[in-house]
Design an enzyme around this catalytic site. Structure first.
Site, PDB file in Angstrom:
ATOM      1  N   ARG A 164      56.531  30.904  25.297  1.00  0.00           N
ATOM      2  CA  ARG A 164      55.966  30.721  26.051  1.00  0.00           C
ATOM      3  C   ARG A 164      55.924  31.140  26.992  1.00  0.00           C
ATOM      4  NH1 ARG A 164      57.393  25.649  23.843  1.00  0.00           N
ATOM      5  NH2 ARG A 164      56.480  24.771  22.273  1.00  0.00           N
TER       6      ARG A 164
ATOM      7  N   LYS B 190      45.834  39.005  35.500  1.00  0.00           N
ATOM      8  CA  LYS B 190      44.769  38.649  34.083  1.00  0.00           C
ATOM      9  C   LYS B 190      44.741  39.225  32.804  1.00  0.00           C
ATOM     10  CE  LYS B 190      40.593  37.720  36.600  1.00  0.00           C
ATOM     11  NZ  LYS B 190      38.802  38.244  36.785  1.00  0.00           N
TER      12      LYS B 190
ATOM     13  N   GLU C 238      36.122  52.557  39.379  1.00  0.00           N
ATOM     14  CA  GLU C 238      36.520  50.768  39.950  1.00  0.00           C
ATOM     15  C   GLU C 238      37.088  51.327  41.261  1.00  0.00           C
ATOM     16  OE1 GLU C 238      36.863  47.477  39.284  1.00  0.00           O
ATOM     17  OE2 GLU C 238      36.424  47.604  36.225  1.00  0.00           O
TER      18      GLU C 238
ATOM     19  N   LYS D  41      42.980  45.245  46.039  1.00  0.00           N
ATOM     20  CA  LYS D  41      42.922  44.380  45.720  1.00  0.00           C
ATOM     21  C   LYS D  41      44.235  43.102  45.075  1.00  0.00           C
ATOM     22  CE  LYS D  41      41.834  43.624  40.383  1.00  0.00           C
ATOM     23  NZ  LYS D  41      41.940  43.862  38.840  1.00  0.00           N
TER      24      LYS D  41
ATOM     25  N   GLU E  53      41.664  32.566  40.064  1.00  0.00           N
ATOM     26  CA  GLU E  53      40.082  33.198  40.606  1.00  0.00           C
ATOM     27  C   GLU E  53      39.386  31.858  40.705  1.00  0.00           C
ATOM     28  OE1 GLU E  53      38.822  35.141  36.956  1.00  0.00           O
ATOM     29  OE2 GLU E  53      37.483  36.505  38.369  1.00  0.00           O
TER      30      GLU E  53
ATOM     31  N   ARG F  37      37.890  35.714  44.727  1.00  0.00           N
ATOM     32  CA  ARG F  37      38.748  36.638  43.989  1.00  0.00           C
ATOM     33  C   ARG F  37      37.408  37.534  42.957  1.00  0.00           C
ATOM     34  NH1 ARG F  37      44.080  37.098  40.018  1.00  0.00           N
ATOM     35  NH2 ARG F  37      43.072  38.394  38.556  1.00  0.00           N
TER      36      ARG F  37
ATOM     37  N   ASN G 103      34.420  41.345  40.681  1.00  0.00           N
ATOM     38  CA  ASN G 103      33.728  41.192  39.275  1.00  0.00           C
ATOM     39  C   ASN G 103      32.619  41.955  39.651  1.00  0.00           C
ATOM     40  OD1 ASN G 103      35.303  40.316  37.445  1.00  0.00           O
ATOM     41  ND2 ASN G 103      35.005  37.873  38.027  1.00  0.00           N
TER      42      ASN G 103
ATOM     43  N   HIS H  75      30.263  43.692  37.126  1.00  0.00           N
ATOM     44  CA  HIS H  75      30.442  43.199  35.900  1.00  0.00           C
ATOM     45  C   HIS H  75      30.231  41.966  34.963  1.00  0.00           C
ATOM     46  CE1 HIS H  75      34.229  45.154  37.471  1.00  0.00           C
ATOM     47  NE2 HIS H  75      34.793  44.818  36.497  1.00  0.00           N
TER      48      HIS H  75
ATOM     49  N   HIS I 228      29.408  43.290  32.054  1.00  0.00           N
ATOM     50  CA  HIS I 228      30.233  43.232  30.186  1.00  0.00           C
ATOM     51  C   HIS I 228      29.167  42.864  29.752  1.00  0.00           C
ATOM     52  CE1 HIS I 228      33.863  41.339  32.455  1.00  0.00           C
ATOM     53  NE2 HIS I 228      33.960  42.522  32.648  1.00  0.00           N
TER      54      HIS I 228
ATOM     55  N   HIS J 119      34.743  50.545  29.890  1.00  0.00           N
ATOM     56  CA  HIS J 119      34.567  49.331  30.565  1.00  0.00           C
ATOM     57  C   HIS J 119      34.007  49.720  32.086  1.00  0.00           C
ATOM     58  CE1 HIS J 119      35.210  46.103  32.496  1.00  0.00           C
ATOM     59  NE2 HIS J 119      36.141  46.827  33.461  1.00  0.00           N
TER      60      HIS J 119
END
Lengths: 361, 361
Positions: free
Chosen positions: A123, A145, A187, A229, A239, A243, A247, A250, A254, A267
């Site tokens: 955990r 992330k 990016e 960022k 997010e 935030r 994206n 993206h 994606h 990517h």
């Protein structure tokens, strides 16, 4: 050591430093403050371990920790539950405890999987990011992330989990294939486009220096990208709103990655093309002027990134975008550009989305 | 509806209510405030779905949500990565989004797995616990511990993740097998032993009423157990210190479970026997008096729980305890009893640990 720059990500008790500079992987002093327990597990891949594994292990040796290394297969295709489980197997096999520190040595895939493994193992155990690609230095090492892909969607399973530190070694980019360097530049372009018109202009002026992997230009690009960022993430760690602007490019990107099968396009390549598509949609909806769209396309081209989308068919694109994490109840949210440094998030009429898809192929 | 009691778990912005009472699963009003999105996925198992699935779905019907159900195989043996992935498959297959609410309908295994799936799906979606066993009502529904087992250790992969609400339906315990009821009573005994001598005496006086599944006794037992655990967790959400006392009986108990293979003994049975072993070690180390140890053994026996440990061999026990999450660099930490309501956490000399293991078999 050449000049090292440190960007601090301000997240209260989860704050951490990003150190940026050349030849940092071998610096014991950068790791020492962030390793509290008696053991370290390095997670890397079969490409990066032969290049930088020994340098990192030599840097850790004076700390007298029990150091083990897990070498994963290389590539986005392995960013899945099975490979994640290899990390857990190795941690349990070496009796890693709650104070064992994980070090992610590699690109975004290694960083995302190692971070997620650190979030879940017992955990939560501490981890350090050592990103070795430009993309991971500017993107996945900031923001917490972590996660893995599912056959039905990218990064669908994961956690928000912050590292103890990020050590971004610009020197490691010397061994980066040109195609991966370009994917990282995508990016950088994105960050300028959404948040800072001045930085976008700087990128236009320095694109050839970045293409040539010049250290000063790379250091500046990584620093500014991380600062921007970090500022966005500090305002919206989970997010909830702001935030989402990160994206940009993206949603389409994606869909390209998922539609072709992960790993076919990098990517950053998908994001490069996705930005061109998002800019096209921005113009069609009257938010962005044509001259700005042209500037974006030109800098994407100058970075040797694709600007033509693969022909998956409009229906397939829409289907893929509907399962994107940003979608709600099937409604796709687009991040569009109003001008460099200013975005808006909106749904879009089907007709314009289809027009963009038709124009992009 | 009979008298319903609510215990609030105070965790700031992650605070949530535990509603305790008879026949709560069918109460629409208890679910309505905690479901914000347009869809719900119920995660349950092949034993519980036929008993309470329809009642829950009927309670949700007036809310006009898209409701789907994932039915997992029943049992601790399925608390693993493969079964977890069935939840992800179902969520992605039904296009669950970031606002989809997961409802865990079942015992501790369902609660732990559903909570972990909720923690990881799209990096976090809301979930509601509907525990249908006494063990999960008093234990796993409080504290935010979620996760799965690994072949080399129990609950080794997981997250701290809080539910929106817990709906503990005492009525569901009517269908609980006697062996599972006893396993739940083990955690009730544990809670009294570590934190509240008065509650421990109440358990001694009411053990037969609990064995007979009397609603008033069960409601009180669940309420006090949740209050005590909620108070401990509120002081130490991430298990930095105090919270470790909740693992009384668990160091030996986890070794029993892992050594026999998960599912052979119920978790609560292993904890029952583990408490007897921890009390034995407490006496050997001079912390606890013999009369108190005898009281603990007597109430464990009265609850029809095992007090003799399986003969795994001392070396195997030690090996299993060394990979326990509470161990650090191989050193086992024992949670011992000084008197009812007072614990201490300590290492123990090998000789006394071996004496306890020899005496327990």
């Amino acid at each position: 050591m050449d000049r090292m720059i440190t960007v601090n990500v301000e997240l209260g008790e989860r704050a951490y430093p990003i150190h940026i500079g050349a030849d940092l992987i071998g610096q014991t002093a950068l790791f020492a403050p962030h390793i509290a327990g008696s053991s370290v597990t390095i997670v890397t891949n079969s490409t990066v371990d032969p290049l930088y594994g020994d340098t990192l292990r030599a840097a850790l040796a004076p700390l007298n920790k029990q150091v083990s290394t897990v070498v994963l297969p290389d590539g986005e295709a392995h960013k899945n539950l099975e490979t994640l489980n290899l990390i857990f197997d190795a941690l349990l096999g070496s009796r890693a405890d709650r104070k064992t520190t994980l070090i992610a040595l590699g690109g975004g895939v290694i960083g995302d999987m190692t971070g997620f493994a650190a979030a879940c193992y017992m955990r939560g155990v501490p981890f350090i990011q050592v990103p070795t690609t430009l993309l991971s230095q500017v993107d996945s090492s900031v923001g917490g992330k972590t996660g893995i892909n599912h056959p039905l969607g990218k990064n669908m399973i994961g956690a928000f989990y912050q590292p103890q530190a990020v050590i971004a070694d610009i020197g490691a980019l010397r061994t980066l294939p040109g195609r991966e360097l370009a994917a990282g530049v995508a990016e950088v372009i994105k960050t300028g486009a959404i948040a800072d018109a001045g930085f976008f202009s700087w990128i236009e002026a320095n694109i050839e220096a970045l293409n040539r992997c010049e250290p000063a230009a790379l250091t500046e690009a990584v620093k500014r990208s991380c600062e921007i960022k970090a500022s966005v993430v500090a305002q919206d760690e989970r997010e909830g709103g702001l935030r989402a602007i990160l994206n940009f490019g993206h949603t389409f990107g994606h869909a390209i990655e998922a539609g072709l099968g992960y790993g076919e396009w990098l990517h950053g390549e998908a994001v490069g093309c996705g930005m061109v598509m998002a800019a096209d949609l921005s113009v069609r909806l009257g938010h962005l002027d044509e001259a700005s769209r042209k500037r974006l396309v030109d800098v994407v081209l100058a970075a040797h990134l694709p600007t033509r989308a693969p022909a998956l068919g409009a229906d397939r694109y829409v289907e893929l975008m509907q399962v994107d994490k940003k979608a709600e109840a099937g409604a796709i949210k687009f991040i569009l550009l109003k001008r460099f440094g200013e975005t808006l998030i909106t749904r879009a009429p089907d007709a314009e989305v289809h027009a963009t898809l038709a124009a992009a192929v």
